[in-house]
Design a protein around this motif. Sequence first.
Motif, PDB file in Angstrom:
ATOM      1  N   VAL A   1      10.940  10.345   6.035  1.00 16.99           N
ATOM      2  CA  VAL A   1      10.014   9.946   7.112  1.00 16.99           C
ATOM      3  C   VAL A   1       9.381   8.600   6.785  1.00 16.99           C
ATOM      4  O   VAL A   1       9.316   7.699   7.632  1.00 16.99           O
ATOM      5  N   VAL A   2       8.921   8.447   5.541  1.00 16.15           N
ATOM      6  CA  VAL A   2       8.274   7.198   5.131  1.00 16.15           C
ATOM      7  C   VAL A   2       9.278   6.047   5.118  1.00 16.15           C
ATOM      8  O   VAL A   2       8.951   4.921   5.497  1.00 16.15           O
ATOM      9  N   ASP A   3      10.516   6.326   4.712  1.00 13.25           N
ATOM     10  CA  ASP A   3      11.555   5.294   4.747  1.00 13.25           C
ATOM     11  C   ASP A   3      11.769   4.784   6.168  1.00 13.25           C
ATOM     12  O   ASP A   3      11.956   3.575   6.388  1.00 13.25           O
ATOM     13  N   ASP A   4      11.745   5.695   7.140  1.00 14.63           N
ATOM     14  CA  ASP A   4      11.875   5.280   8.545  1.00 14.63           C
ATOM     15  C   ASP A   4      10.682   4.426   8.973  1.00 14.63           C
ATOM     16  O   ASP A   4      10.849   3.434   9.700  1.00 14.63           O
ATOM     17  N   CYS A   5       9.496   4.808   8.525  1.00 10.92           N
ATOM     18  CA  CYS A   5       8.298   4.029   8.851  1.00 10.92           C
ATOM     19  C   CYS A   5       8.410   2.610   8.284  1.00 10.92           C
ATOM     20  O   CYS A   5       8.042   1.633   8.946  1.00 10.92           O
ATOM     21  N   ILE A   6       8.925   2.496   7.071  1.00  9.85           N
ATOM     22  CA  ILE A   6       9.093   1.186   6.450  1.00  9.85           C
ATOM     23  C   ILE A   6      10.156   0.379   7.198  1.00  9.85           C
ATOM     24  O   ILE A   6       9.992  -0.820   7.436  1.00  9.85           O
ATOM     25  N   ARG A   7      11.227   1.053   7.567  1.00 10.75           N
ATOM     26  CA  ARG A   7      12.322   0.373   8.262  1.00 10.75           C
ATOM     27  C   ARG A   7      11.829  -0.255   9.571  1.00 10.75           C
ATOM     28  O   ARG A   7      12.239  -1.357   9.932  1.00 10.75           O
ATOM     29  N   TYR A   8      10.954   0.455  10.269  1.00  6.31           N
ATOM     30  CA  TYR A   8      10.436  -0.042  11.545  1.00  6.31           C
ATOM     31  C   TYR A   8       9.071  -0.730  11.397  1.00  6.31           C
ATOM     32  O   TYR A   8       8.394  -0.994  12.387  1.00  6.31           O
ATOM     33  N   LYS A   9       8.688  -1.000  10.136  1.00  3.08           N
ATOM     34  CA  LYS A   9       7.437  -1.687   9.819  1.00  3.08           C
ATOM     35  C   LYS A   9       6.220  -0.970  10.395  1.00  3.08           C
ATOM     36  O   LYS A   9       5.249  -1.595  10.810  1.00  3.08           O
ATOM     37  N   ARG A  10       6.282   0.352  10.369  1.00  2.26           N
ATOM     38  CA  ARG A  10       5.144   1.170  10.797  1.00  2.26           C
ATOM     39  C   ARG A  10       4.373   1.599   9.551  1.00  2.26           C
ATOM     40  O   ARG A  10       4.307   2.759   9.177  1.00  2.26           O
ATOM     41  N   TYR A  11       3.795   0.603   8.883  1.00  2.81           N
ATOM     42  CA  TYR A  11       3.143   0.851   7.604  1.00  2.81           C
ATOM     43  C   TYR A  11       1.909   1.738   7.751  1.00  2.81           C
ATOM     44  O   TYR A  11       1.631   2.571   6.876  1.00  2.81           O
ATOM     45  N   ASP A  12       1.160   1.551   8.830  1.00  2.00           N
ATOM     46  CA  ASP A  12      -0.034   2.382   9.038  1.00  2.00           C
ATOM     47  C   ASP A  12       0.340   3.847   9.182  1.00  2.00           C
ATOM     48  O   ASP A  12      -0.320   4.732   8.639  1.00  2.00           O
ATOM     49  N   LEU A  13       1.431   4.123   9.873  1.00  2.00           N
ATOM     50  CA  LEU A  13       1.883   5.501  10.051  1.00  2.00           C
ATOM     51  C   LEU A  13       2.373   6.090   8.735  1.00  2.00           C
ATOM     52  O   LEU A  13       2.013   7.219   8.372  1.00  2.00           O
TER      53      LEU A  13
ATOM     54  N   ASP B   1       0.831  -1.208   0.000  1.00  2.00           N
ATOM     55  CA  ASP B   1       0.000   0.000   0.000  1.00  2.00           C
ATOM     56  C   ASP B   1       0.865   1.256   0.000  1.00  2.00           C
ATOM     57  O   ASP B   1       0.580   2.235  -0.713  1.00  2.00           O
ATOM     58  N   ILE B   2       1.915   1.255   0.823  1.00  2.00           N
ATOM     59  CA  ILE B   2       2.801   2.422   0.894  1.00  2.00           C
ATOM     60  C   ILE B   2       3.572   2.593  -0.413  1.00  2.00           C
ATOM     61  O   ILE B   2       3.681   3.705  -0.940  1.00  2.00           O
ATOM     62  N   LYS B   3       4.118   1.495  -0.939  1.00  2.00           N
ATOM     63  CA  LYS B   3       4.879   1.578  -2.182  1.00  2.00           C
ATOM     64  C   LYS B   3       4.007   2.096  -3.323  1.00  2.00           C
ATOM     65  O   LYS B   3       4.478   2.843  -4.197  1.00  2.00           O
ATOM     66  N   THR B   4       2.730   1.706  -3.327  1.00  2.00           N
ATOM     67  CA  THR B   4       1.810   2.188  -4.350  1.00  2.00           C
ATOM     68  C   THR B   4       1.667   3.703  -4.281  1.00  2.00           C
ATOM     69  O   THR B   4       1.720   4.408  -5.293  1.00  2.00           O
ATOM     70  N   LEU B   5       1.497   4.237  -3.068  1.00  2.00           N
ATOM     71  CA  LEU B   5       1.383   5.680  -2.895  1.00  2.00           C
ATOM     72  C   LEU B   5       2.656   6.391  -3.319  1.00  2.00           C
ATOM     73  O   LEU B   5       2.612   7.429  -3.991  1.00  2.00           O
TER      74      LEU B   5
ATOM     75  N   TYR C   1       1.609   5.260   5.664  1.00  2.00           N
ATOM     76  CA  TYR C   1       0.484   5.466   4.744  1.00  2.00           C
ATOM     77  C   TYR C   1      -0.290   6.726   5.125  1.00  2.00           C
ATOM     78  O   TYR C   1      -0.609   7.565   4.263  1.00  2.00           O
ATOM     79  N   ALA C   2      -0.563   6.878   6.416  1.00  2.00           N
ATOM     80  CA  ALA C   2      -1.340   8.029   6.876  1.00  2.00           C
ATOM     81  C   ALA C   2      -0.611   9.334   6.617  1.00  2.00           C
ATOM     82  O   ALA C   2      -1.219  10.331   6.199  1.00  2.00           O
ATOM     83  N   ILE C   3       0.704   9.362   6.828  1.00  2.00           N
ATOM     84  CA  ILE C   3       1.465  10.595   6.640  1.00  2.00           C
ATOM     85  C   ILE C   3       1.436  11.031   5.175  1.00  2.00           C
ATOM     86  O   ILE C   3       1.272  12.221   4.870  1.00  2.00           O
ATOM     87  N   ILE C   4       1.585  10.084   4.255  1.00  2.00           N
ATOM     88  CA  ILE C   4       1.571  10.437   2.825  1.00  2.00           C
ATOM     89  C   ILE C   4       0.223  11.042   2.439  1.00  2.00           C
ATOM     90  O   ILE C   4       0.149  12.096   1.794  1.00  2.00           O
ATOM     91  N   VAL C   5      -0.868  10.379   2.830  1.00  2.00           N
ATOM     92  CA  VAL C   5      -2.189  10.885   2.439  1.00  2.00           C
ATOM     93  C   VAL C   5      -2.502  12.192   3.157  1.00  2.00           C
ATOM     94  O   VAL C   5      -3.124  13.090   2.590  1.00  2.00           O
ATOM     95  N   ASN C   6      -2.057  12.319   4.406  1.00  2.00           N
ATOM     96  CA  ASN C   6      -2.258  13.582   5.117  1.00  2.00           C
ATOM     97  C   ASN C   6      -1.506  14.720   4.424  1.00  2.00           C
ATOM     98  O   ASN C   6      -1.985  15.855   4.367  1.00  2.00           O
ATOM     99  N   ALA C   7      -0.327  14.430   3.888  1.00  2.00           N
ATOM    100  CA  ALA C   7       0.421  15.448   3.157  1.00  2.00           C
ATOM    101  C   ALA C   7      -0.322  15.860   1.890  1.00  2.00           C
ATOM    102  O   ALA C   7      -0.394  17.054   1.548  1.00  2.00           O
ATOM    103  N   ILE C   8      -0.887  14.877   1.187  1.00  2.00           N
ATOM    104  CA  ILE C   8      -1.677  15.170  -0.012  1.00  2.00           C
ATOM    105  C   ILE C   8      -2.895  16.010   0.353  1.00  2.00           C
ATOM    106  O   ILE C   8      -3.216  17.002  -0.320  1.00  2.00           O
ATOM    107  N   GLU C   9      -3.571  15.608   1.417  1.00  2.00           N
ATOM    108  CA  GLU C   9      -4.748  16.350   1.865  1.00  2.00           C
ATOM    109  C   GLU C   9      -4.407  17.790   2.207  1.00  2.00           C
ATOM    110  O   GLU C   9      -5.072  18.732   1.755  1.00  2.00           O
TER     111      GLU C   9
END
Length: 373
Positions: free
Chosen positions: A91-103, A31-35, A105-113
Amino acid sequence: MILNNVKLILFFIHTFKQSICVNLNNITLTDIKTLQNEYPNIMRVMLKDHPYYIFSYNELKYCPVHFSHLVDCERVPYEGIEIKDSILEYVVDDCIRYKRYDLGYAIIVNAIESLGFTYMYQFCEFAIEMNKKGANISNFLKIFSKNLKSKIMPIFNKEWISPEPYECILNVYKEHKHKYENYEFNKVDEKYMSDLLICKNLMKDKVHFLSKPPEKSMNNMSEQNLISIQMNNNTIIQELLTIGSGPFKDITGYKYETSCLGDTDHHSGKIGKIHIFLPCGHGWSCENCIVLNEQCPVCHQQITDLLDLQPRCFLDGREARCISCRNQIKDVHPPSKHVMMPCGDGWYCSKCIDNKNCTICRRECKDKLCVNL
């Protein structure tokens, strides 16, 4: 030429049939990679400290989830992930590194919003200040409208971000159009400015999460500076909000998700199409259950036929809007949803369903169906 057109049609058919389903309670690395792949330009922006997107609760920092829907987990902790003054990609790379996928994903969409809301917010401010000066913004309004329709709203619809501020601005210019020729707002209009201020207030808590466009007060600016800022904002939105030809997303995993009448374990985001019973118009049922029903489970009327619709029509908890007059269905009396037959397009309000031809496909209206969900 004909062959190229055929290839193009087949491409769109293939794209339309694709399906992306995102479970908001189980965000995956995919999901994150898609975004990231769909919005590469926005990944370069820097995030700022923000009271809505980075808020404190019980002495911990949290991120809101999900932006326009209620889910089981409505906030996720940052847990040591550095956000303030950091590049979104890192930021997203750090989330992936620590397997915080929900975080992530939310940060990317919040940035778009926030980017989309900031652009709309600053246009409202620009329009208000220009009106104070009695300046004409008709050309700037055309560019703004084009960016909304071609950039922001397709992305907001795809990512299921609330369109309420957009609809507010749409209603403002629809209401005031009759007073001015070609939207030439070249005189001071207190009601017009007041209506735009209402739209601004809908977005004020979610703007300026990104380092650009920069936060500037336009109050008492010269006309030349106002125009310069608006032109710069147009450039920013065109550069940062790029989107591929991917399909709309089916979103699952949030509270009050609409369930199939035949089996409450089935949800529309997990299937390809949903079915409305004819002639009664009740629904919906998924393809797994429709074969089991000879009578409508709501009114027990005999089922003579089915109307197939896309799941997105029903999953979205936002108010339905008529595709013809653009009014919210709830504001039209009676407040009922209709689809046009035989094309099956909708929603139409109770007034516009009597149109001779479909607004979307222009096919002649042979019949109409009032859908009861």
